[in-house]
Motif scaffolding. Structure first.
Motif, PDB file in Angstrom:
ATOM      1  N   ALA A 295       2.974  -1.524  23.617  1.00  0.00           N
ATOM      2  CA  ALA A 295       2.425  -2.448  22.627  1.00  0.00           C
ATOM      3  C   ALA A 295       1.098  -3.044  23.084  1.00  0.00           C
ATOM      4  O   ALA A 295       0.126  -3.120  22.316  1.00  0.00           O
ATOM      5  CB  ALA A 295       3.432  -3.558  22.341  1.00  0.00           C
ATOM      6  N   VAL A 296       1.028  -3.507  24.330  1.00  0.00           N
ATOM      7  CA  VAL A 296      -0.214  -4.096  24.831  1.00  0.00           C
ATOM      8  C   VAL A 296      -1.312  -3.037  24.902  1.00  0.00           C
ATOM      9  O   VAL A 296      -2.470  -3.302  24.562  1.00  0.00           O
ATOM     10  CB  VAL A 296       0.009  -4.755  26.212  1.00  0.00           C
ATOM     11  N   GLU A 297      -0.948  -1.820  25.303  1.00  0.00           N
ATOM     12  CA  GLU A 297      -1.939  -0.744  25.373  1.00  0.00           C
ATOM     13  C   GLU A 297      -2.459  -0.371  23.983  1.00  0.00           C
ATOM     14  O   GLU A 297      -3.655  -0.111  23.802  1.00  0.00           O
ATOM     15  CB  GLU A 297      -1.326   0.493  26.048  1.00  0.00           C
ATOM     16  N   ILE A 298      -1.589  -0.348  22.993  1.00  0.00           N
ATOM     17  CA  ILE A 298      -2.012  -0.043  21.625  1.00  0.00           C
ATOM     18  C   ILE A 298      -2.972  -1.110  21.114  1.00  0.00           C
ATOM     19  O   ILE A 298      -4.014  -0.803  20.523  1.00  0.00           O
ATOM     20  CB  ILE A 298      -0.793   0.083  20.685  1.00  0.00           C
ATOM     21  N   TYR A 299      -2.624  -2.385  21.354  1.00  0.00           N
ATOM     22  CA  TYR A 299      -3.505  -3.479  20.921  1.00  0.00           C
ATOM     23  C   TYR A 299      -4.865  -3.344  21.581  1.00  0.00           C
ATOM     24  O   TYR A 299      -5.909  -3.439  20.914  1.00  0.00           O
ATOM     25  CB  TYR A 299      -2.875  -4.826  21.270  1.00  0.00           C
ATOM     26  N   PHE A 300      -4.877  -3.111  22.896  1.00  0.00           N
ATOM     27  CA  PHE A 300      -6.138  -2.993  23.623  1.00  0.00           C
ATOM     28  C   PHE A 300      -6.970  -1.833  23.083  1.00  0.00           C
ATOM     29  O   PHE A 300      -8.177  -1.980  22.840  1.00  0.00           O
ATOM     30  CB  PHE A 300      -5.878  -2.800  25.120  1.00  0.00           C
ATOM     31  N   ALA A 301      -6.334  -0.682  22.885  1.00  0.00           N
ATOM     32  CA  ALA A 301      -7.057   0.507  22.424  1.00  0.00           C
ATOM     33  C   ALA A 301      -7.665   0.287  21.043  1.00  0.00           C
ATOM     34  O   ALA A 301      -8.812   0.700  20.781  1.00  0.00           O
ATOM     35  CB  ALA A 301      -6.122   1.714  22.416  1.00  0.00           C
ATOM     36  N   ARG A 302      -6.915  -0.355  20.147  1.00  0.00           N
ATOM     37  CA  ARG A 302      -7.432  -0.594  18.797  1.00  0.00           C
ATOM     38  C   ARG A 302      -8.613  -1.565  18.818  1.00  0.00           C
ATOM     39  O   ARG A 302      -9.654  -1.311  18.205  1.00  0.00           O
ATOM     40  CB  ARG A 302      -6.328  -1.144  17.896  1.00  0.00           C
ATOM     41  N   LYS A 303      -8.470  -2.672  19.552  1.00  0.00           N
ATOM     42  CA  LYS A 303      -9.561  -3.650  19.620  1.00  0.00           C
ATOM     43  C   LYS A 303     -10.779  -3.048  20.320  1.00  0.00           C
ATOM     44  O   LYS A 303     -11.923  -3.284  19.906  1.00  0.00           O
ATOM     45  CB  LYS A 303      -9.085  -4.904  20.365  1.00  0.00           C
ATOM     46  N   TYR A 304     -10.546  -2.264  21.349  1.00  0.00           N
ATOM     47  CA  TYR A 304     -11.647  -1.664  22.112  1.00  0.00           C
ATOM     48  C   TYR A 304     -12.436  -0.685  21.257  1.00  0.00           C
ATOM     49  O   TYR A 304     -13.662  -0.578  21.378  1.00  0.00           O
ATOM     50  CB  TYR A 304     -11.078  -0.964  23.346  1.00  0.00           C
ATOM     51  N   SER A 305     -11.748   0.005  20.367  1.00  0.00           N
ATOM     52  CA  SER A 305     -12.429   1.009  19.541  1.00  0.00           C
ATOM     53  C   SER A 305     -13.074   0.420  18.291  1.00  0.00           C
ATOM     54  O   SER A 305     -14.034   0.993  17.767  1.00  0.00           O
ATOM     55  CB  SER A 305     -11.443   2.115  19.136  1.00  0.00           C
TER      56      SER A 305
END
Length: 316
Positions: free
Chosen positions: A197-207
């Motif tokens: 979940a944290v990785e998905i949030y980070f990846a979406r915000k980063y992109s």
């Protein structure tokens, strides 16, 4: 027309926001003081409206700063989601005061400061350059905690018949301190495991969010300039990896008011208010304590008399 060009570190003051509440902070004098006075009155006006509507008023204590690996916009996202969850659970009779809406880490908070500067210029002729202030002498945790202490404690506009002792936080019915379960629920809405979940949030915000991306990619940020990390350089790649690891570590196991300086101060303020009430046993009993919730549950009676370690301020 007078024009104030900015404030230095020497233009600071240390003291009690409320003279008879023994907690002390350090804040800016001058322009920032004037702006924060306006912001304090604006928050109080919002509370007055909620009070007039007969709503139960709850202060939501939430981390906002980047200390310990946190991230401003992520903290604001979490605070907003928890506010919405509480309103969905508790209903329209409640008013949740979410401090993140009034702080300069949000566009809304910055916009309010510009509005205050325009009002001061219109009313007094004094011009305040908010952009210059932010660059030369940004507000500190003490500036915010002076404001929030005044908002929490001062209750001269409270007029219900059970008001007896002034400046005991009579307007607030409860405090809600965000805990790890609240934060994990925010992330787990997108995945089954916290890691994912944290990785998905980070990846979406980063992109999708350039400001978020730059917070992790930039090694030098100055007045709009951003020098990107060179990920082909092992040392600079290690910096990027460490930033991402700090983000993951913080939101997986640390995010919440246990690890927030401002929240420690807010805990100590409500602790002092409840202690002040108990000095008048003929008026206030245990049933008259301000209710305190942490991580979705009301705290036990043994926790009420316990102060937290200092945040930005010191209990005397």
């Amino acid at each position: 027309m007078k024009r104030n060009t900015g404030e230095g570190e020497a233009n600071m003051q240390t003291g009690r926001p409320i003279s008879d509440l023994p907690i002390e902070f350090t804040w800016h004098k001058g322009d920032w003081f004037d702006l924060f006075e306006r912001q304090t009155e604006l928050v109080k006006a919002d509370l007055k409206r909620a009070h007039a509507e007969g709503r139960i008023i709850v202060f939501q204590s939430c981390p906002i700063s980047t200390a310990g690996g946190g991230h401003f916009s992520t903290n604001v996202d979490i605070a907003g989601a928890i506010e919405r969850n509480l309103m969905a659970k508790w209903g329209e009779r409640f008013f949740i005061l979410n401090p993140s809406k009034y702080q300069m880490e949000t566009k809304e908070g910055v916009g309010l400061m510009y509005q205050h500067a325009e009002a001061i210029k219109r009313e007094t002729g004094k011009q305040i350059d908010v952009d210059h202030l932010v660059k030369s002498s940004p507000p500190t945790g003490g500036d915010y905690m002076r404001m929030w202490t005044k908002v929490i404690v001062e209750d001269d506009y409270y007029h219900r018949p059970n008001k007896v002792i002034s400046n005991t936080g009579n307007l607030f019915d409860a405090f809600y301190f965000i805990g790890p379960t609240d934060v994990q629920d925010f992330f787990l809405s997108e995945a089954r495991s916290l890691s994912q979940a944290v990785e998905i949030y980070f990846a979406r915000k980063y992109s999708l969010d350039n400001e978020f991306k730059n917070d992790f990619d930039c090694v030098d940020k100055n007045e709009g300039f951003c020098r990107l990390l060179d990920l082909s350089n092992p040392e600079e790649k290690a910096i990027w990896e460490e930033r991402r690891l700090d983000f993951f570590r913080y939101y997986a196991i640390k995010a919440g008011t246990n690890f927030s300086r401002g929240s420690h101060d807010e805990w100590n303020v409500v602790h002092l208010l409840n202690a002040k009430r108990l000095k008048y046993p003929e008026i206030y009993g245990p049933e008259d304590q301000i209710a305190v919730f942490f991580d979705g549950r009301q705290i036990g009676p043994g926790s009420y008399p316990t102060p937290a370690s200092p945040g930005y301020g010191f209990v005397q």
